[in-house]
Structures are given as structure tokens and as C-alpha cells.
Design a protein around this motif. Structure first.
Motif, PDB file in Angstrom:
ATOM      1  N   HIS A  37       6.731   8.856  -2.742  1.00  0.00           N
ATOM      2  CA  HIS A  37       6.256   7.816  -3.651  1.00  0.00           C
ATOM      3  C   HIS A  37       7.186   7.647  -4.843  1.00  0.00           C
ATOM      4  O   HIS A  37       7.473   6.516  -5.276  1.00  0.00           O
ATOM      5  CB  HIS A  37       4.842   8.147  -4.130  1.00  0.00           C
ATOM      6  N   ASN A  38       7.691   8.757  -5.359  1.00  0.00           N
ATOM      7  CA  ASN A  38       8.536   8.691  -6.547  1.00  0.00           C
ATOM      8  C   ASN A  38       9.916   8.110  -6.269  1.00  0.00           C
ATOM      9  O   ASN A  38      10.652   7.807  -7.202  1.00  0.00           O
ATOM     10  CB  ASN A  38       8.687  10.083  -7.163  1.00  0.00           C
ATOM     11  N   GLN A  39      10.282   7.965  -5.001  1.00  0.00           N
ATOM     12  CA  GLN A  39      11.547   7.301  -4.702  1.00  0.00           C
ATOM     13  C   GLN A  39      11.491   5.820  -5.030  1.00  0.00           C
ATOM     14  O   GLN A  39      12.514   5.200  -5.286  1.00  0.00           O
ATOM     15  CB  GLN A  39      11.887   7.486  -3.223  1.00  0.00           C
ATOM     16  N   PHE A  40      10.288   5.256  -5.022  1.00  0.00           N
ATOM     17  CA  PHE A  40      10.128   3.827  -5.283  1.00  0.00           C
ATOM     18  C   PHE A  40       9.527   3.549  -6.652  1.00  0.00           C
ATOM     19  O   PHE A  40       9.821   2.525  -7.262  1.00  0.00           O
ATOM     20  CB  PHE A  40       9.232   3.205  -4.199  1.00  0.00           C
TER      21      PHE A  40
ATOM     22  N   ASN B 275       0.829  -1.213   0.000  1.00  0.00           N
ATOM     23  CA  ASN B 275       0.000   0.000   0.000  1.00  0.00           C
ATOM     24  C   ASN B 275       0.864   1.265   0.000  1.00  0.00           C
ATOM     25  O   ASN B 275       0.733   2.140   0.865  1.00  0.00           O
ATOM     26  CB  ASN B 275      -0.936   0.013   1.210  1.00  0.00           C
ATOM     27  N   MET B 276       1.747   1.348  -0.982  1.00  0.00           N
ATOM     28  CA  MET B 276       2.674   2.474  -1.051  1.00  0.00           C
ATOM     29  C   MET B 276       1.939   3.806  -1.179  1.00  0.00           C
ATOM     30  O   MET B 276       2.338   4.808  -0.574  1.00  0.00           O
ATOM     31  CB  MET B 276       3.636   2.282  -2.226  1.00  0.00           C
TER      32      MET B 276
ATOM     33  N   TRP C 163       8.822  -3.442   9.165  1.00  0.00           N
ATOM     34  CA  TRP C 163       8.875  -2.336  10.094  1.00  0.00           C
ATOM     35  C   TRP C 163       8.191  -1.092   9.554  1.00  0.00           C
ATOM     36  O   TRP C 163       7.896  -0.159  10.317  1.00  0.00           O
ATOM     37  CB  TRP C 163      10.333  -1.994  10.429  1.00  0.00           C
ATOM     38  N   TRP C 164       7.900  -0.988   8.310  1.00  0.00           N
ATOM     39  CA  TRP C 164       7.402   0.248   7.702  1.00  0.00           C
ATOM     40  C   TRP C 164       6.078   0.697   8.338  1.00  0.00           C
ATOM     41  O   TRP C 164       5.995   1.772   8.947  1.00  0.00           O
ATOM     42  CB  TRP C 164       7.222   0.062   6.197  1.00  0.00           C
ATOM     43  N   TRP C 165       5.059  -0.144   8.161  1.00  0.00           N
ATOM     44  CA  TRP C 165       3.756   0.218   8.700  1.00  0.00           C
ATOM     45  C   TRP C 165       3.712   0.112  10.220  1.00  0.00           C
ATOM     46  O   TRP C 165       2.986   0.855  10.885  1.00  0.00           O
ATOM     47  CB  TRP C 165       2.673  -0.680   8.089  1.00  0.00           C
TER      48      TRP C 165
END
Length: 600
Positions: free
Chosen positions: A359-362, A298-299, A526-528
Motif C-alpha cells: 500500500h505504501n508504494q502508492f 480499492n487499493m 489487469w490488476w484485479w
């Protein structure tokens, strides 16, 4: 925004320029002067000084206020409502003209305001107001004043029950210095009353008196008396106790991290410099170096959370800045709410930029969806809540109900200012995009996560991450609730700012510690989790709000829905802000430790 270690120098400069433009705009255009209005408030003897009646309502329900003339008071032939700002309307203010005449330095004694023949139904209205402890509010030369509508006397020797009396006489005591008004108080004479216990027609003569007293007090300090109510010695002790308590907790947590986590991390680093493979396997977080930077699920939603959280954090910082400039002095009608509306619209560019840049980093695809989610992630639930409570307010006829014109203005601000700025920020974030450079390569297939004990799962970690920061700020939170939902005046923005900084530091410390513990058991998700753990303090805040309501004297369905709805929106805002801070700190920590491994 600067917390994103992955952004390039050009991106950081753009962030700084955007924030600088916003601060300059707000200081120059949104901040009113420290005086009560644009005029100099100087009068000659006999000059007309503006007096406006505002609203009436039960003392225990701050949201349940009605227009002054909803009660059958004496009123002019033509009732003229004053033009108000968005903040004043949102605050429930409805200033109108009145028959009272308080000319500068002209004393009056028992002057007749009007003779009024009250019908039985009007007597019942007044009696209901007395039963519910109604007060009324006025503004004289932009100074607020209050008095009660009537009183109840319990007569235990009378089997017929209590007696209800309507105050017929109001005494105004005005303090002046030379040609300026310094202070005003209103007193309802308890000896000049009318019995309204029975539903019967009565003839009432409403009167008022005006007394003028000279003073050497400075006009610029005339608002200070409203601040003194929040500077009592017991409240000062409570503030200092809360502050010292928070500092102690911070040092304890820092000591915990230093002695346990950092020491263990140092040992881990020492092991990595050893070529012994068997010993190397004992360190779980090094084992998942190929998964820890895997693109989260869910980026678009995560980008929107970070965008809205950064926007709200910028909003809070600007509000503190305006508070330090003296904009939000006591009873500056609607200044806070006006600033919130305008600053939120202007900071939309920050939210759009942060969301798109992350978002644009990924991925270069799908960033528009992230920006769109940023625009509705917070305002969507907020508008839904406002629609529900506003519908109930209209049905109840209270001043908290937003007029149609105000609703149109708010929607125009959102669609003609906030949305374009959000899109502009998204375009800037897309234009100055940079790729996410992970210290270690990501494996094509995710590593299987071992079974976790119950205390290592999300609910347990959220309990720990939320309870400790909440315990450090709960006393200040109580004062804040008492200011929003009561009649306390919060005039110590410095302590409130320090408390907010403490909250941020505690959230960051716990985020680092919990992220390290999670990685140590080879859990790379770990992100969320960092967002949920960081924002969990807001859940305790909302829980305390429920406790505050239960301990208060507020009652009624309308007041309950107002309290629950707007406190839920406030807690949700804190969830997004603290979740964003927690994520940014965790990201910096994870990048640091895996970059250190790579350098070894």
C-alpha cells in the motif's frame, strides 16, 4: 513476498529475516517429537498402561461424533476427562477414563467389565446407534483402536423386519516388543451379542478379553501400519497417474506459451525497434503504456488480499516443512490443527508487513486501513462460519462443539498474539516503505477501453484460468478430501507438495498468458483481473467438494453444514493464495515487458 519486484533490497532482507524467525520458532517450539508422547512408553509386567475411551459416531458422518459415555456403556463412578490441546479439541477428541484394565502383558479371558440393567430408553439409544452403524474409538498407549457397537441382521423369512444386536464382548489383541507396546486391535465378538430389537428392559453383562503376542517390530515404526492403508498399489498408481498427468499439462502449456505468446511478444519487441509509426500502432499493449500502471481501484482491499494471501502461502510452506520433519504422523492427535492455529497467529506479522509495504508504494495515507482489512479479510468469514456450525454442534451435543474455555483461548491467541504481530508487521512495512517505480509514466486521464468480445471478459478468463490447474490436481484433491472427510490417511506429503508446486506453476503460466492477451486488446485493467483469474481454481475446488459430498454416504443437516462451511473456508483460502501468486507473477511480467520497451 519476494515476488514483489518493486520492493527494495532492504525490504527483501526484512522479509527473509521475518520468515527465518518464524521457521525457527515453529521448528523449536511447535514441532513435537516423533514419539507418541513425552514418556518412553516402557513398562514392566503388570504395569498399568493408559487406556482412554474417546468418542462414538456414525461411520458415514466424520463430523458427527459424540462422547463415549453418551451411549449407556459401563462407566467409572467418577468420569475424568483428560486435558487436551487446542488441536485435539478442534478435532473433536474427548478422552476419558474407563473401567477396562489392560495391564502390560497380563492376559485376560472373558473378564466382566460390569453388569448393567438397561432401561427401555437406553435400549432404544443403543438400537439407534446400531441402525446408524456407530463405532467407538479408544486410545491405548497413544495408539488408536476402533470397534463397532453392534450389528444388524436382515431376516427375510421374518415378516417382523431386521434384528438388532448389541456387542457385549470386546477382544483386545496387543503386540509387544520387550517392554513396549507395538500394536493393538479391538474386535467385537459377533457371537456374543444381545438382542435389542424391542424396547424392553434387559440385563447385560459386558465382558472383554486381552491377548498378548510378542513381536520383533521396532517401537519407532509402530505408526507405520496406519500409513500402509494409503500405500496400496492401486492408490500408488493413482498418485503417479495424477503426477504424470500434471507434468504433461505443464509441458503443453509451456509449449503453448513458447510458440504463441512468447513468439508474438518477440515480434512485438522487434516492431518497437522499427521507426515505422504505422506498424507501431498495430501493437495494442504498447499503446496503453500510460495506463497500465495506473493505481487500481480499492487499493486497501487489494493490499489486504495480497497480505492475507502471502500469510496463508507462508502458512502452507511451514506446514509442509513440519510434515517433512515427521510432525504429522498418523493419529498424532490434534497436531495439524494445533500447528495451523499457532502458525497462523505467528505469520500475522507477514500479512501485516506485506499489506502495508504494498500500500505504501502508492500512498502513505490509508495503510492502517489495509492492515486492518488484512486482519479480518479471512478470519472474519472463518469466525462467522465457526460460530454458525458451533451453535449447531452444541444443539446436537456432538464433540465437534467447542467448549467455552477453548473459544476463549482461541480469541486470546488472536487478540493478544495475532493482532499485535499484525500491527508490528504493518509498522515494519510502513517503516521500510518504497515508492512504486513504473517503467513508463502514467497519463492523467485513463484511456477508453474498446469493447471486448465475450471470451475476453472476466468470466470466460476465470473459466480458463481455473479449469486447467484444477484438472491437473483433481486426483490429489480427491485423496485430500478423502483424508479430511473420511478415514483415509494421507501419508505422502512429498507428492502433495509436488502437486501444490504444479498448481502454483500452472497458475503463474496462465496468469502471464491471460494478462498478455488482455493487454494486447488495449485493456489496462489487469490488476484485479489477475487476482480473480488466479483464484478461480478455488471455485472449481469448492464445486468438486459438493460433488464429493453427493457421491459420499454422509447425511444429515449438521454434517452438511460442517462440510459446506469448512470447505468454503478452505476454498476461500486457496482463492487468496492463488490470487496473490497470480497477481505477483502478472506484475513482474508487466514490468518486464514495459521495461524492455523503455530500454529499446
Amino acid at each position: 513476498m519476494a515476488a514483489f519486484a518493486t520492493m527494495g533490497n532492504g525490504t527483501l532482507k526484512m522479509n527473509f529475516l521475518l520468515l527465518l524467525v518464524l521457521l525457527t520458532t515453529l521448528v523449536l517450539f511447535s514441532a513435537p517429537s516423533a514419539s507418541a508422547s513425552a514418556s518412553d512408553h516402557r513398562y514392566n509386567v503388570g504395569d498399568h498402561v493408559p487406556l482412554f475411551v474417546n468418542k462414538v459416531g456414525p461411520l458415514n458422518n466424520p463430523s458427527e461424533t459424540y462422547q463415549y459415555y453418551d451411549l449407556p456403556f459401563c462407566h467409572p463412578d467418577t468420569v475424568i476427562q483428560q486435558t487436551e490441546t487446542i488441536g485435539e479439541v478442534l478435532n473433536g477428541d474427548r478422552l476419558t477414563n474407563t473401567l477396562y484394565e489392560l495391564n502390560f502383558r497380563e492376559g485376560k479371558s472373558h473378564t466382566t467389565l460390569c453388569h448393567k440393567k438397561l432401561k427401555a430408553s437406553e435400549v432404544a439409544i443403543f438400537r439407534n446407534a446400531v441402525i446408524r452403524d456407530f463405532y467407538f474409538q479408544m486410545y491405548y498407549d497413544d495408539l488408536p483402536l476402533w470397534a463397532f457397537v453392534g450389528k444388524v441382521e436382515e431376516e427375510y423369512w421374518n415378516l417382523s423386519g431386521p434384528k438388532y444386536y448389541l456387542f457385549k464382548h470386546v477382544q483386545f489383541d496387543v503386540v509387544y516388543n520387550d517392554n513396549q507396546v507395538i500394536e493393538i486391535k479391538a474386535f467385537s465378538d459377533p457371537n456374543d451379542v444381545m438382542d435389542i430389537t424391542e424396547d424392553a428392559k434387559i440385563d447385560v453383562e459386558f465382558t472383554y478379553s486381552v491377548n498378548w503376542n510378542a513381536s520383533s517390530a521396532n517401537f519407532k515404526s509402530r505408526m507405520d501400519k496406519y500409513s500402509k492403508a494409503s500405500l496400496l498399489s492401486i492408490r500408488q498408481k493413482m498418485h503417479w497417474f495424477s503426477f504424470i498427468n500434471s507434468i504433461v499439462i505443464i509441458f503443453l502449456l509451456m509449449g503453448f506459451l513458447t510458440l504463441l505468446i512468447m513468439r508474438r511478444l518477440k515480434n512485438d519487441m522487434r516492431r518497437f525497434s522499427n521507426v515505422d509509426e504505422e506498424e507501431d500502432k498495430e501493437v495494442g499493449w504498447k499503446y496503453i503504456h500510460g495506463d497500465v500502471f495506473r493505481c487500481p481501484s480499492n487499493m486497501s482491499l487489494l493490499s489486504a488480499v495480497l497480505g492475507v494471501g502471502t500469510q496463508l502461502l507462508t502458512l502452507v510452506c511451514i506446514l509442509f516443512l513440519l510434515a517433512f520433519f515427521g510432525v504429522f504422523y498418523p493419529y498424532n492427535r490434534g497436531a495439524l490443527l494445533t500447528s495451523i492455529v499457532s502458525v497462523y497467529a505467528l505469520t500475522s506479522v507477514v500479512g501485516g508487513y506485506t499489506s502495508a509495504a504494498f500500500h505504501n508504494q502508492f500512498s502513505e495515507a490509508g495503510w492502517k486501513r489495509s492492515v486492518l482489512l488484512t486482519g479480518i479479510l479471512y478470519t472474519g468469514p472463518l469466525f462467522a462460519t465457526m460460530s454458525i456450525v458451533n451453535t449447531i454442534a452444541i444443539a446436537q451435543g456432538v464433540t465437534a462443539a467447542l467448549p467455552f474455555g477453548t473459544i476463549v483461548v482461541i480469541l486470546l491467541i488472536y487478540f493478544l498474539l495475532a493482532i499485535p504481530l499484525l500491527a508490528l508487521g504493518g509498522l515494519i512495512g510502513h517503516r521500510f516503505r518504497s515508492e512504486f517505480s513504473a517503467p513508463s509514466a502514467t497519463k492523467p486521464y485513463p484511456r477508453e477501453i474498446p469493447p471486448l468480445a465475450w471470451y475476453r471478459k472476466i468470466p470466460s478468463q476465470m473459466l480458463i484460468a481455473g479449469l486447467l490447474p484444477f484438472g491437473a490436481v483433481v486426483l490429489q484433491l480427491h485423496h485430500l478430501y478423502a483424508s479430511i472427510w473420511g478415514y483415509k490417511i494421507y501419508t505422502l506429503p512429498g507428492i502433495l507438495f509436488v502437486t501444490f508446486v504444479i498448481l502454483v506453476i500452472l497458475t503463474a503460466i496462465l496468469s502471464i498468458g491471460l494478462t498478455y492477451i488482455q493487454l494486447s486488446v488495449e485493456d489496462h485493467r489487469w490488476w484485479w483481473r489477475s487476482v480473480l483469474c488466479g483464484g478461480s481454481t478455488a471455485i472449481f475446488m469448492f464445486g468438486y467438494a459438493i460433488y464429493f459430498y453427493l457421491k459420499s454416504n454422509m447425511d444429515g443437516l449438521m454434517q452438511l453444514l460442517f462440510f459446506i462451511g469448512y470447505n468454503a473456508c478452505m476454498a476461500y483460502a486457496f482463492f487468496l493464495v492463488l490470487g496473490t501468486i497470480s497477481f505477483c507473477v502478472s506484475l513482474m511480467f508487466v514490468r518486464y515487458i514495459y521495461r524492455a520497451i523503455k530500454s529499446e
